[in-house]
Design a protein around this motif. Structure first.
Motif, short mmCIF file in Angstrom:
data_model
loop_
_atom_site.label_atom_id
_atom_site.label_comp_id
_atom_site.label_asym_id
_atom_site.label_seq_id
_atom_site.Cartn_x
_atom_site.Cartn_y
_atom_site.Cartn_z
N LEU A 1 3.62 -2.73 6.83
CA LEU A 1 2.21 -2.41 6.63
C LEU A 1 1.38 -3.67 6.41
CD1 LEU A 1 2.24 0.91 4.55
CD2 LEU A 1 2.52 0.55 7.00
N ALA A 2 1.98 -4.71 5.83
CA ALA A 2 1.28 -5.99 5.70
C ALA A 2 1.05 -6.57 7.10
CB ALA A 2 2.08 -6.96 4.84
N ILE A 3 2.04 -6.44 7.97
CA ILE A 3 1.92 -6.92 9.35
C ILE A 3 0.81 -6.14 10.07
CG2 ILE A 3 3.08 -7.03 11.59
CD1 ILE A 3 5.75 -7.43 10.01
N LYS B 1 -13.38 6.12 2.13
CA LYS B 1 -12.58 7.24 1.65
C LYS B 1 -11.51 7.62 2.67
CE LYS B 1 -16.14 9.00 -1.44
NZ LYS B 1 -17.08 10.07 -1.81
N LYS B 2 -11.88 7.60 3.95
CA LYS B 2 -10.89 7.89 4.99
C LYS B 2 -9.86 6.77 5.08
CE LYS B 2 -13.17 11.16 8.08
NZ LYS B 2 -13.86 11.83 6.98
N ARG B 3 -10.29 5.53 4.90
CA ARG B 3 -9.34 4.41 4.86
C ARG B 3 -8.32 4.65 3.76
NH1 ARG B 3 -11.38 -0.39 7.27
NH2 ARG B 3 -10.24 -1.88 6.00
N ALA B 4 -8.82 5.09 2.62
CA ALA B 4 -7.94 5.33 1.48
C ALA B 4 -6.93 6.44 1.79
CB ALA B 4 -8.76 5.67 0.24
N GLN B 5 -7.37 7.45 2.49
CA GLN B 5 -6.46 8.54 2.86
C GLN B 5 -5.39 8.03 3.82
OE1 GLN B 5 -9.22 11.51 4.29
NE2 GLN B 5 -9.30 12.52 2.30
N VAL B 6 -5.80 7.19 4.76
CA VAL B 6 -4.83 6.61 5.70
C VAL B 6 -3.80 5.79 4.94
CG1 VAL B 6 -4.53 4.89 7.53
CG2 VAL B 6 -6.34 6.60 7.72
N ARG B 7 -4.27 4.99 4.01
CA ARG B 7 -3.35 4.14 3.23
C ARG B 7 -2.46 4.97 2.32
NH1 ARG B 7 -8.07 -0.17 2.64
NH2 ARG B 7 -7.27 -1.79 4.05
N MET B 8 -3.02 6.01 1.73
CA MET B 8 -2.26 6.87 0.83
C MET B 8 -1.10 7.52 1.59
SD MET B 8 -3.65 10.09 -1.43
CE MET B 8 -4.22 11.06 -0.05
N ILE B 9 -1.38 8.03 2.76
CA ILE B 9 -0.34 8.67 3.56
C ILE B 9 0.69 7.62 4.02
CG2 ILE B 9 0.11 9.83 5.77
CD1 ILE B 9 -2.73 11.17 5.33
N SER B 10 0.20 6.49 4.48
CA SER B 10 1.09 5.42 4.94
C SER B 10 2.01 4.97 3.80
CB SER B 10 0.30 4.21 5.42
OG SER B 10 -0.63 4.57 6.43
N ASP B 11 1.42 4.73 2.62
CA ASP B 11 2.21 4.26 1.48
C ASP B 11 3.18 5.34 1.00
OD1 ASP B 11 -0.32 2.21 -0.25
OD2 ASP B 11 0.86 1.87 1.57
N HIS B 12 2.77 6.58 1.09
CA HIS B 12 3.67 7.66 0.67
C HIS B 12 4.94 7.62 1.52
CE1 HIS B 12 5.11 11.52 -0.69
NE2 HIS B 12 5.12 11.98 0.54
N ILE B 13 4.77 7.40 2.80
CA ILE B 13 5.94 7.34 3.67
C ILE B 13 6.69 6.02 3.46
CG2 ILE B 13 6.69 7.21 6.09
CD1 ILE B 13 4.23 9.07 6.72
N ALA B 14 5.94 4.91 3.45
CA ALA B 14 6.57 3.59 3.42
C ALA B 14 7.14 3.21 2.05
CB ALA B 14 5.57 2.53 3.88
N VAL C 1 -0.51 -11.73 0.43
CA VAL C 1 -0.71 -10.87 -0.74
C VAL C 1 -0.13 -9.48 -0.47
CG1 VAL C 1 -2.46 -9.65 -2.13
CG2 VAL C 1 -2.71 -12.09 -1.66
N ARG C 2 -0.41 -8.94 0.70
CA ARG C 2 0.08 -7.60 1.02
C ARG C 2 1.59 -7.59 1.19
NH1 ARG C 2 -5.11 -6.73 4.71
NH2 ARG C 2 -6.24 -5.22 3.40
N MET C 3 2.13 -8.63 1.78
CA MET C 3 3.57 -8.70 1.99
C MET C 3 4.30 -8.69 0.63
SD MET C 3 5.69 -11.68 3.99
CE MET C 3 5.21 -13.04 2.93
#
Lengths: 160, 217
Positions: A18-20, A39-52, B101-103
């Motif tokens: 995700l950093a990449i 807010k939509k960015r946050a939802q995208v990140r929340m879902i991504s982080d939940h999986i990752a 930072v993200r990494m």
């Protein structure tokens, strides 16, 4: 850090998928993988982080090695539990894809995790939104060309 | 925005390292908020209650109710705070430094913490401590390598960033599991410097509304 994936780009080497992806988004912003609305960015990140963070690490290779015979049962449990939460969230955020109707970083996380689920024979019946979105994404060229069955190191017996 | 806008509400647990990351971010950005403690141990885990599910269908802490939405996943929350309350900055402007930072943040938040969180440890039975130590030591070994390249006073250069918000709570976890920190001088140095900052002190697990008396600072 002895991890994959690692991307050597613009004179640096980055790890952590995700950093990449965020770096690619920051430096090659079109087409967008994150919505402009915060807010939509946050939802995208929340879902991504939940999986990752919440699903994949629990069923990755080094953890499974520790589980011995309980390996498959453990992986199924982690994925099912994570997908149950994800299905709830997607029912609120999804349009054609995970968040609205544009492909985002969340979709990039979803498809590989569904593939993992299938590999561990997780029953996807309880997750109709996940299933629908996964199917729609797999029709897109980027998801096809990047598929594990079509890579330089794909073993012959798994090659598409 | 209406002048009667409600304060953000953080649903968290005093000892949750993920909750602590968000508390640090809120403190650094000077955002006043209310806390609703969610005890991860009592009643089979209060995060699993129907009541909390109505707050956050993902049944996870931390969850932040802010600007009419509820977010979970600490780094998604911190990114949202950064996008909407950009000062002071928690991510550098330079894309390569941002990526570092993200990494580092993701390495901790995906590569170390989840492997030693409560639900995983429950599965480990007697091997719990040994397992946690192994995960943390392995993760810290990789992190020490990276920090030797990126660190200044803090994880990336000389400004506090999201990476530092992830580091301190993970070091606290390491200490709780009696991980020997001798092999990680850069991690140790940075952690010490960060703990001198007010935002890291006020957000500390020993100083929260739900901190048990015997652990209170």
């Amino acid at each position: 850090m002895q991890q994959v994936p690692a991307l050597k780009i613009d004179g640096i080497t980055l790890s952590q998928s995700l950093a990449i992806i965020h770096y690619l988004e920051d430096t090659r912003p079109n087409p967008r993988l994150l919505p402009q609305d915060p807010k939509k960015r946050a939802q995208v990140r929340m879902i991504s982080d939940h999986i990752a963070s919440g699903i994949q690490p629990l069923q990755n290779l080094s953890v499974l090695k520790q589980m011995g015979e309980r390996k498959t049962e453990w992986a199924q449990k982690c994925i099912a539990s994570g997908f149950q939460a994800l299905e709830q969230v997607l029912q609120q955020t999804a349009g054609r894809y995970c968040v609205g109707d544009e492909v985002s970083m969340a979709d990039l996380c979803l498809v590989p995790q569904v593939a993992n689920a299938e590999r561990f024979s997780v029953d996807l019946g309880p997750y109709p939104t996940i299933t629908r979105i996964n199917k729609a994404l797999l029709e897109l060229e980027a998801f096809k060309v990047s598929h594990p069955s079509r890579q330089p190191d794909t073993p012959a017996e798994l090659r598409a | 925005m209406s002048s009667a806008a409600a304060k953000p509400i953080l649903y968290g647990y005093f000892r949750s390292s993920c909750s602590w990351r968000v508390r640090i971010a809120l403190a650094l950005k000077g955002i006043a908020y209310d806390q609703v403690p969610v005890n991860l141990l009592k009643d089979g885990g209060q995060q699993l209650s129907a009541e909390f599910k109505a707050v956050n269908p993902m049944q996870q802490v931390p969850a932040l109710k802010i600007d009419g939405i509820t977010l979970s996943q600490s780094l998604a929350i911190i990114h949202y705070l950064e996008d909407t309350r950009p000062n002071p900055r928690l991510l550098p402007q330079d894309p390569k430094k941002r990526a570092q930072v993200r990494m580092i943040s993701d390495h901790i938040a995906s590569g170390i913490q989840p492997l030693q969180n409560l639900s995983v440890l429950k599965q480990m039975g007697e091997r719990k401590t040994e397992w946690a130590q192994k995960c943390i030591a392995s993760g810290f070994q990789a992190l020490e390598q990276v920090l030797q390249q990126t660190a200044g006073r803090y994880c990336v250069g000389d400004e506090v960033s999201m990476a530092d918000l992830c580091l301190v709570p993970q070091v606290a976890n390491a200490e709780r599991f009696s991980v020997d920190l001798g092999p990680y001088p850069t991690i140790t140095r940075i952690n010490k410097a960060l703990l001198e900052l007010e935002a890291f002190k006020v957000s500390h697990p020993s100083r929260q509304p739900d901190t048990p008396a015997e652990l209170r600072a």
